[in-house]
Write a protein that holds these residues in place. Structure first.
Motif, PDB file in Angstrom:
ATOM      1  N   SER A  60       1.757  10.227 -15.088  1.00 26.29           N
ATOM      2  CA  SER A  60       0.446  10.876 -14.945  1.00 26.29           C
ATOM      3  C   SER A  60       0.097  11.663 -16.194  1.00 26.29           C
ATOM      4  CB  SER A  60       0.460  11.812 -13.731  1.00 26.29           C
ATOM      5  OG  SER A  60       0.641  11.100 -12.532  1.00 26.29           O
ATOM      6  N   ILE A  61       1.121  12.276 -16.784  1.00 32.68           N
ATOM      7  CA  ILE A  61       0.906  13.037 -18.014  1.00 32.68           C
ATOM      8  C   ILE A  61       0.686  12.086 -19.187  1.00 32.68           C
ATOM      9  CG2 ILE A  61       1.958  14.668 -19.626  1.00 32.68           C
ATOM     10  CD1 ILE A  61       3.517  15.809 -17.223  1.00 32.68           C
ATOM     11  N   MET A  62       1.505  11.025 -19.240  1.00 30.61           N
ATOM     12  CA  MET A  62       1.427  10.083 -20.350  1.00 30.61           C
ATOM     13  C   MET A  62       0.074   9.371 -20.391  1.00 30.61           C
ATOM     14  SD  MET A  62       4.087   7.010 -21.304  1.00 30.61           S
ATOM     15  CE  MET A  62       3.830   6.082 -19.779  1.00 30.61           C
ATOM     16  N   TYR A  63      -0.409   8.921 -19.223  1.00 31.57           N
ATOM     17  CA  TYR A  63      -1.687   8.222 -19.166  1.00 31.57           C
ATOM     18  C   TYR A  63      -2.871   9.178 -19.124  1.00 31.57           C
ATOM     19  CZ  TYR A  63       1.383   4.430 -17.556  1.00 31.57           C
ATOM     20  OH  TYR A  63       2.381   3.515 -17.440  1.00 31.57           O
ATOM     21  N   ASN A  64      -2.590  10.429 -18.704  1.00 32.92           N
ATOM     22  CA  ASN A  64      -3.657  11.407 -18.461  1.00 32.92           C
ATOM     23  C   ASN A  64      -4.638  10.880 -17.419  1.00 32.92           C
ATOM     24  OD1 ASN A  64      -4.942  13.894 -18.827  1.00 32.92           O
ATOM     25  ND2 ASN A  64      -6.328  13.079 -20.382  1.00 32.92           N
ATOM     26  N   LYS A  65      -4.084  10.203 -16.419  1.00 38.37           N
ATOM     27  CA  LYS A  65      -4.873   9.648 -15.325  1.00 38.37           C
ATOM     28  C   LYS A  65      -4.039   9.694 -14.047  1.00 38.37           C
ATOM     29  CE  LYS A  65      -7.217   6.263 -18.301  1.00 38.37           C
ATOM     30  NZ  LYS A  65      -7.403   4.822 -18.604  1.00 38.37           N
ATOM     31  N   PRO A  66      -4.686   9.652 -12.878  1.00 38.93           N
ATOM     32  CA  PRO A  66      -3.923   9.559 -11.629  1.00 38.93           C
ATOM     33  C   PRO A  66      -3.098   8.275 -11.598  1.00 38.93           C
ATOM     34  CG  PRO A  66      -6.213  10.129 -11.197  1.00 38.93           C
ATOM     35  CD  PRO A  66      -6.137   9.730 -12.634  1.00 38.93           C
ATOM     36  N   VAL A  67      -1.905   8.357 -11.029  1.00 40.60           N
ATOM     37  CA  VAL A  67      -1.015   7.200 -10.926  1.00 40.60           C
ATOM     38  C   VAL A  67      -0.683   6.939  -9.460  1.00 40.60           C
ATOM     39  CG1 VAL A  67       1.282   6.297 -11.470  1.00 40.60           C
ATOM     40  CG2 VAL A  67      -0.007   7.539 -13.206  1.00 40.60           C
ATOM     41  N   LEU A  68      -0.809   5.701  -9.051  1.00 39.96           N
ATOM     42  CA  LEU A  68      -0.520   5.303  -7.677  1.00 39.96           C
ATOM     43  C   LEU A  68       0.587   4.251  -7.679  1.00 39.96           C
ATOM     44  CD1 LEU A  68      -1.559   5.589  -4.684  1.00 39.96           C
ATOM     45  CD2 LEU A  68      -2.893   3.518  -5.129  1.00 39.96           C
ATOM     46  N   ALA A  69       1.595   4.432  -6.834  1.00 43.59           N
ATOM     47  CA  ALA A  69       2.640   3.420  -6.680  1.00 43.59           C
ATOM     48  C   ALA A  69       2.117   2.362  -5.709  1.00 43.59           C
ATOM     49  CB  ALA A  69       3.923   4.042  -6.152  1.00 43.59           C
TER      50      ALA A  69
ATOM     51  N   GLY B  56       4.786  14.087  -4.248  1.00 42.75           N
ATOM     52  CA  GLY B  56       5.450  14.098  -5.546  1.00 42.75           C
ATOM     53  C   GLY B  56       4.553  13.857  -6.724  1.00 42.75           C
ATOM     54  N   TYR B  57       3.360  14.416  -6.721  1.00 43.74           N
ATOM     55  CA  TYR B  57       2.484  14.480  -7.887  1.00 43.74           C
ATOM     56  C   TYR B  57       1.826  13.150  -8.253  1.00 43.74           C
ATOM     57  CZ  TYR B  57       6.579  17.539  -8.171  1.00 43.74           C
ATOM     58  OH  TYR B  57       7.643  18.323  -7.857  1.00 43.74           O
ATOM     59  N   THR B  58       1.810  12.172  -7.366  1.00 38.86           N
ATOM     60  CA  THR B  58       1.072  10.947  -7.636  1.00 38.86           C
ATOM     61  C   THR B  58      -0.268  11.009  -6.909  1.00 38.86           C
ATOM     62  OG1 THR B  58       1.899   9.632  -5.762  1.00 38.86           O
ATOM     63  CG2 THR B  58       3.260   9.692  -7.744  1.00 38.86           C
ATOM     64  N   ALA B  59      -1.034   9.914  -6.997  1.00 43.34           N
ATOM     65  CA  ALA B  59      -2.381   9.905  -6.424  1.00 43.34           C
ATOM     66  C   ALA B  59      -2.381   9.730  -4.911  1.00 43.34           C
ATOM     67  CB  ALA B  59      -3.215   8.802  -7.071  1.00 43.34           C
ATOM     68  N   GLY B  60      -1.217   9.529  -4.305  1.00 46.18           N
ATOM     69  CA  GLY B  60      -1.163   9.360  -2.856  1.00 46.18           C
ATOM     70  C   GLY B  60       0.102   8.645  -2.432  1.00 46.18           C
ATOM     71  N   ALA B  61       0.183   8.327  -1.145  1.00 47.53           N
ATOM     72  CA  ALA B  61       1.346   7.636  -0.615  1.00 47.53           C
ATOM     73  C   ALA B  61       1.493   6.259  -1.260  1.00 47.53           C
ATOM     74  CB  ALA B  61       1.233   7.495   0.903  1.00 47.53           C
TER      75      ALA B  61
ATOM     76  N   ALA C 287      -0.456  11.525   7.477  1.00 48.58           N
ATOM     77  CA  ALA C 287      -1.911  11.667   7.394  1.00 48.58           C
ATOM     78  C   ALA C 287      -2.367  12.981   8.017  1.00 48.58           C
ATOM     79  CB  ALA C 287      -2.588  10.484   8.083  1.00 48.58           C
ATOM     80  N   ASP C 288      -1.808  13.329   9.171  1.00 44.94           N
ATOM     81  CA  ASP C 288      -2.172  14.592   9.826  1.00 44.94           C
ATOM     82  C   ASP C 288      -1.795  15.789   8.961  1.00 44.94           C
ATOM     83  OD1 ASP C 288      -3.170  13.203  11.969  1.00 44.94           O
ATOM     84  OD2 ASP C 288      -1.404  13.484  13.235  1.00 44.94           O
ATOM     85  N   TYR C 289      -0.623  15.717   8.364  1.00 51.60           N
ATOM     86  CA  TYR C 289      -0.161  16.816   7.507  1.00 51.60           C
ATOM     87  C   TYR C 289      -1.045  16.946   6.259  1.00 51.60           C
ATOM     88  CZ  TYR C 289       2.944  19.591   4.534  1.00 51.60           C
ATOM     89  OH  TYR C 289       3.466  20.562   3.709  1.00 51.60           O
ATOM     90  N   MET C 290      -1.308  15.818   5.602  1.00 45.72           N
ATOM     91  CA  MET C 290      -2.099  15.855   4.365  1.00 45.72           C
ATOM     92  C   MET C 290      -3.536  16.288   4.615  1.00 45.72           C
ATOM     93  SD  MET C 290       0.009  15.070   1.956  1.00 45.72           S
ATOM     94  CE  MET C 290      -1.072  14.742   0.565  1.00 45.72           C
TER      95      MET C 290
END
Length: 299
Positions: free
Chosen positions: A50-59, A86-91, A116-119
């Motif tokens: 995320s830092i390297m690309y300076n963009k959101p990253v999704l697995a 863990g600092y990504t764009a989502g699950a 989903a309920d927690y988030m």
């Protein structure tokens, strides 16, 4: 965005340093991750991307093996919670949907609802969040790890046993864990959640006088999550401006309008007609979900 209606555009790759990923036309990055050795390994790497690309990253694809279709309830549970916290764009998304379909009683799919309920409780309006790890909340055990987010007056933390994984035949119960969370002065509600069932394990109101709020973790095994919310002034209730809950069909194709795309993208969509039925269906589902996410977020 190069999309004529302003939808977010992305590309996926199994190579984190693929030159195409760095192209400025992409709004977020999809990474395929297989054959990982631990939760710490991939969450640390994804955060650095995320830092390297300076963009959101999704697995967008994740699996413990790229050679075998290995997936079960524990694998999916750990993947979605660790990536969401863990600092990504989502699950994360699993490639092995057919094997997940075959798990009895839809046990794997049921893991999505507690998350989903927690988030949905996390306030996203006008909030600056800091990353949370086991080190910066005072966890000293080498086996207990943590991921999450903290603002000045709220915190959302997932704590997990790093020894437990899909191969484990047993698990340890922890009953004397403590964490310290830096928060502003105020009255807070601390609620612990069973991440496997969504059940509220305990809930208490605490008064905090700035600095580190020390909290005792209730007895837990495998993993557990906590939400710490500041009491809203004058109401006596604890809130974090949660996202509105609504029923939303991510596979609904009514917002997919190919004629709004430029000619190059229309041509690429036409290529789908030459693919085999399974690959085509997968590609169409990915496109539909992304478009519906953009529609839901009004992007």
């Amino acid at each position: 965005s190069i999309d004529s209606t302003g939808h977010m555009v992305s590309v996926s790759s199994a190579k984190y340093d693929d030159p195409i990923i760095f192209d400025k036309i992409f709004d977020f990055i999809n990474i395929h991750w297989y054959a990982y050795t631990s939760i710490e390994q991939y969450t640390t790497k994804l955060a650095s991307y995320s830092i390297m690309y300076n963009k959101p990253v999704l697995a967008s694809e994740m699996g413990v093996s790229w050679e075998e279709n290995t997936v079960n309830e524990t694998i999916l549970h750990q993947q979605i919670w660790s990536c969401a916290m863990g600092y990504t764009a989502g699950a994360s998304a699993s490639w092995y949907w057919q094997e997940i379909d075959d798990i009895p009683d839809k046990a794997a799919y049921k893991q999505y609802k507690p998350l989903a309920d927690y988030m949905s409780r996390i306030g996203l309006s006008n909030k600056k969040y800091y990353s949370v790890s086991g080190v910066n909340i005072g966890i000293t055990s080498e086996d207990i790890k943590a991921l999450g987010y903290r603002s000045d007056n709220s915190a959302y933390i997932w704590i997990y046993d790093s020894k437990y994984n899909y191969l484990s035949s047993s698990f340890e119960t922890y009953d004397s864990s403590k964490i310290k969370v830096k928060l502003e002065e105020g009255n807070y509600t601390v609620e612990w959640t069973n991440t496997w069932t969504g059940e509220s394990l305990s809930k208490e109101d605490v008064t905090h006088s700035k600095g580190n709020l020390e909290i005792t973790v209730p007895a837990w095994s495998k993993d557990i999550a906590v939400a710490i919310l500041v009491e809203e002034a004058g109401t006596g209730s604890s809130v974090a401006v949660p996202m509105a809950k609504e029923i939303f069909d991510f596979y609904d194709k009514t917002v997919l309008k190919s004629y709004n795309l430029d000619k190059n993208m229309q041509y690429q969509l036409n290529i789908l007609g030459s693919l085999d039925v399974f690959t085509r269906q997968h590609c169409e589902n990915v496109a539909t979900i992304v478009c519906n996410l953009c529609h839901k977020l009004r992007l």
